[in-house]
Design a protein around this motif. Sequence first.
Motif, PDB file in Angstrom:
ATOM      1  N   SER A 239       8.546   4.135   7.373  1.00 20.83           N
ATOM      2  CA  SER A 239       8.189   4.824   6.283  1.00 20.83           C
ATOM      3  C   SER A 239       9.093   4.083   5.028  1.00 20.83           C
ATOM      4  O   SER A 239       8.879   3.928   4.049  1.00 20.83           O
TER       5      SER A 239
ATOM      6  N   ASN B 210       5.527   3.871  -3.844  1.00 20.27           N
ATOM      7  CA  ASN B 210       5.240   5.292  -3.339  1.00 20.27           C
ATOM      8  C   ASN B 210       6.261   6.108  -2.809  1.00 20.27           C
ATOM      9  O   ASN B 210       5.974   6.857  -1.951  1.00 20.27           O
TER      10      ASN B 210
ATOM     11  N   HIS C  88       6.254  -0.213   1.205  1.00 17.12           N
ATOM     12  CA  HIS C  88       5.825   1.162   0.792  1.00 17.12           C
ATOM     13  C   HIS C  88       6.522   1.736  -0.339  1.00 17.12           C
ATOM     14  O   HIS C  88       6.481   2.691  -0.696  1.00 17.12           O
TER      15      HIS C  88
ATOM     16  N   CYS D 268       4.124   4.498   9.144  1.00 13.17           N
ATOM     17  CA  CYS D 268       2.752   4.261   8.594  1.00 13.17           C
ATOM     18  C   CYS D 268       1.786   4.138   9.608  1.00 13.17           C
ATOM     19  O   CYS D 268       2.105   3.287  10.657  1.00 13.17           O
TER      20      CYS D 268
ATOM     21  N   HIS E 265       0.906  -1.111   0.039  1.00 14.28           N
ATOM     22  CA  HIS E 265       0.072   0.095   0.001  1.00 14.28           C
ATOM     23  C   HIS E 265       0.829   1.151   0.141  1.00 14.28           C
ATOM     24  O   HIS E 265       2.151   1.128   0.243  1.00 14.28           O
ATOM     25  N   GLN E 266       0.071   2.421  -0.415  1.00 14.28           N
ATOM     26  CA  GLN E 266       0.957   3.509  -0.197  1.00 14.28           C
ATOM     27  C   GLN E 266       1.259   4.101   1.217  1.00 14.28           C
ATOM     28  O   GLN E 266       0.459   3.523   2.278  1.00 14.28           O
ATOM     29  N   PHE E 267       2.322   4.697   1.620  1.00 12.92           N
ATOM     30  CA  PHE E 267       2.739   5.043   2.940  1.00 12.92           C
ATOM     31  C   PHE E 267       1.636   6.011   3.470  1.00 12.92           C
ATOM     32  O   PHE E 267       1.039   6.909   2.761  1.00 12.92           O
TER      33      PHE E 267
END
Length: 176
Positions: free
Chosen positions: A164, A172, A169, A158, A147-149
Amino acid sequence: MSRTRLAEAPYNQSGDLITYVGTNPDRVHEWRPNTPFPTMLILEGTTRGMSAARFVWRSDKGHRYEMFMMDAVDLMKRDAPIWHGTADTWWMVQKRGKNYGIRRATHDDLKTAGHVPGPKSDCRACDGVAYGYESWCPLPPTPDVPHQFRGGPLTRSCLCGLGSKDNIHTHNRETL
């Protein structure tokens, strides 16, 4: 705690949740499907019925909702988004005995409604929801799905709990 899902909830002509239908079903203007809904609520005070004391909330759109004290305690004990008497989150209607009230929507409620973790644009359940300042689906990301951060409010971690720079991640990186 497992709950029986309430399929529909009663509302009056003004859009307020009706807390007790009883022998006056003609007071109900419409029965709406009971799905999680986002709104900012402002605490007005308390009220007492024949069987329960409740908190009274008014939405930023002017709609009135009541909350059982038990659910208010749960709201305050959990990761409550309360600021100076306002609570801005996703809500569900529930029934206790013959009375209706609201509570904060759980992760199970959000999943059952079809929400998926990540950007709101990827979540079909968020389509058409007027919650424009939040670009994420309310279901937090999990560390087992890429998933995106999505940063927490006070940390560089996150919401999934990982740092992060974790590989989950990587797609992204430009937003880190």
